[in-house]
Design a protein around this motif. Sequence first.
Motif, PDB file in Angstrom:
ATOM      1  N   ILE A 100      90.539 -39.419  -8.525  1.00  0.00           N
ATOM      2  CA  ILE A 100      91.094 -40.731  -7.735  1.00  0.00           C
ATOM      3  C   ILE A 100      91.913 -41.335  -8.219  1.00  0.00           C
ATOM      4  CG2 ILE A 100      89.628 -42.852  -7.250  1.00  0.00           C
ATOM      5  CD1 ILE A 100      86.933 -41.587  -7.597  1.00  0.00           C
ATOM      6  N   ILE A 101      92.752 -42.213  -7.772  1.00  0.00           N
ATOM      7  CA  ILE A 101      93.604 -42.872  -8.043  1.00  0.00           C
ATOM      8  C   ILE A 101      93.089 -44.526  -7.936  1.00  0.00           C
ATOM      9  CG2 ILE A 101      96.162 -44.032  -7.890  1.00  0.00           C
ATOM     10  CD1 ILE A 101      96.915 -41.111  -7.052  1.00  0.00           C
ATOM     11  N   ILE A 119      93.973 -37.393  -2.137  1.00  0.00           N
ATOM     12  CA  ILE A 119      93.469 -37.878  -3.221  1.00  0.00           C
ATOM     13  C   ILE A 119      93.110 -39.395  -2.868  1.00  0.00           C
ATOM     14  CG2 ILE A 119      93.459 -38.727  -5.701  1.00  0.00           C
ATOM     15  CD1 ILE A 119      95.607 -36.552  -5.917  1.00  0.00           C
ATOM     16  N   PRO A 120      91.779 -39.586  -3.112  1.00  0.00           N
ATOM     17  CA  PRO A 120      91.097 -41.055  -2.691  1.00  0.00           C
ATOM     18  C   PRO A 120      91.918 -42.076  -3.405  1.00  0.00           C
ATOM     19  CG  PRO A 120      89.367 -39.516  -3.013  1.00  0.00           C
ATOM     20  CD  PRO A 120      90.463 -38.914  -3.361  1.00  0.00           C
ATOM     21  N   ILE A 121      92.143 -43.198  -2.971  1.00  0.00           N
ATOM     22  CA  ILE A 121      92.714 -44.412  -3.571  1.00  0.00           C
ATOM     23  C   ILE A 121      91.911 -45.459  -3.370  1.00  0.00           C
ATOM     24  CG2 ILE A 121      94.821 -45.863  -3.712  1.00  0.00           C
ATOM     25  CD1 ILE A 121      96.623 -43.298  -2.399  1.00  0.00           C
ATOM     26  N   VAL A 122      91.512 -46.142  -4.558  1.00  0.00           N
ATOM     27  CA  VAL A 122      90.847 -47.478  -4.658  1.00  0.00           C
ATOM     28  C   VAL A 122      91.750 -48.371  -5.072  1.00  0.00           C
ATOM     29  CG1 VAL A 122      88.828 -48.649  -5.832  1.00  0.00           C
ATOM     30  CG2 VAL A 122      88.638 -46.421  -5.177  1.00  0.00           C
ATOM     31  N   MET A 123      91.712 -49.497  -4.098  1.00  0.00           N
ATOM     32  CA  MET A 123      92.510 -50.827  -4.380  1.00  0.00           C
ATOM     33  C   MET A 123      91.755 -51.514  -5.189  1.00  0.00           C
ATOM     34  SD  MET A 123      93.776 -51.740  -0.521  1.00  0.00           S
ATOM     35  CE  MET A 123      92.155 -51.833   0.112  1.00  0.00           C
ATOM     36  N   ALA A 124      92.048 -52.097  -6.561  1.00  0.00           N
ATOM     37  CA  ALA A 124      91.274 -52.885  -7.218  1.00  0.00           C
ATOM     38  C   ALA A 124      91.464 -54.285  -6.530  1.00  0.00           C
ATOM     39  CB  ALA A 124      92.019 -53.355  -8.645  1.00  0.00           C
ATOM     40  N   ASN A 144      92.517 -42.541   3.435  1.00  0.00           N
ATOM     41  CA  ASN A 144      92.092 -42.317   1.980  1.00  0.00           C
ATOM     42  C   ASN A 144      92.325 -43.389   1.120  1.00  0.00           C
ATOM     43  OD1 ASN A 144      94.885 -42.172   1.997  1.00  0.00           O
ATOM     44  ND2 ASN A 144      95.109 -41.074   0.112  1.00  0.00           N
ATOM     45  N   ILE A 145      92.153 -44.606   1.603  1.00  0.00           N
ATOM     46  CA  ILE A 145      92.550 -45.804   0.778  1.00  0.00           C
ATOM     47  C   ILE A 145      91.377 -46.573   1.000  1.00  0.00           C
ATOM     48  CG2 ILE A 145      93.800 -47.729   0.434  1.00  0.00           C
ATOM     49  CD1 ILE A 145      96.138 -46.087   1.113  1.00  0.00           C
TER      50      ILE A 145
END
Length: 334
Positions: A100-101, A119-124, A144-145
């Motif tokens: 994960i990014i 690749i899954p992307i997680v926005m903080a 993926n976001i």
Amino acid sequence: MKLSFGGEVNNRRKLIITFAACAAPIGVFAQQPAKVARIGFLEASTPSAIAARIDAFRQGLRELGYVEGKNIVIDYRYAEGKFDRLSALAAELVNLKVDIIVTGGPTSIRPAREATSKIPIVMAFDTDPVGSGFVASLAHPGGNITGLSTLAPEIIGKQMELLKEIVPKLARLAVLGTSTRPGSAQALKGAELAAKKIKVQVQYLDVIDPKDIEAAFHAASKGGAGAVLMLGSPVFIAQRAQIAEIAAKNRLPAIYDRAEFVEAGGLMTYSVSLTDLARRAATYVDKILKGRTPADLPVEQPTKFELIVNMKTAKALGIKIPNSILVRADKVIE
């Protein structure tokens, strides 16, 4: 009489085989250790500038049972204000084959998305993930976001109202922002609409590079601004202590978009709690590692806001903070 021991020997052999079979799962068939998850963390700023957010993110992971070095590894990449480095840093994380990014903010989301669609992307946090084209909708991201948004259109209006309480005769307000930052145009529009409601004229000053900060404050002072509203920008966060000093030198009360500025000597903030969002970002990491897909995880909006006042700075500026503000403050720095 001839005695035969064949049956006894066979029984002994069966007994040994039975014990061996029972013992096999303990050694030969022992359960393999669980995979250590690898998380990439991509941030446009410096480690010191966002230390509180990093701590909150790591705390959120610990609360969910993740221990760094044991069942999770985090690879940090910081552009340290040099935004042209973000694409290369994102590519590094992809090459490391992270699971994960996690992006520290809106400036780092686009380079991460350009680096990978798998690749899954997680926005903080992001100001406007739909408007920026990162997700199809808040309820159904579709790609993926996913992650968290700071979208709170009413917040700039409340910031202006607070400045008006501090400077009752405020007629002209300098708004400093970075036009190249995602969401900047929307924030400026919100500032102009809010200013009309309280009959204040807006002077927008575009700051693209840190070296332009002092000139912008000088222009605000020369232009007759009675206060300053700082829009969110990675250009500002790395220079937060310098900005607080320049604002004091120009005798301009300023309100900021996050707590780090006030802790570095800025006057005041009314903002979304970014540490709360960072902690909540860990829940997305947990869900994705357990099999959920970003496309099906709704983007969450802010639920916690904070009002912080630096009384030491107020005294240095010769400003009296009204009790109406102090009683509402979540934190007062003496």
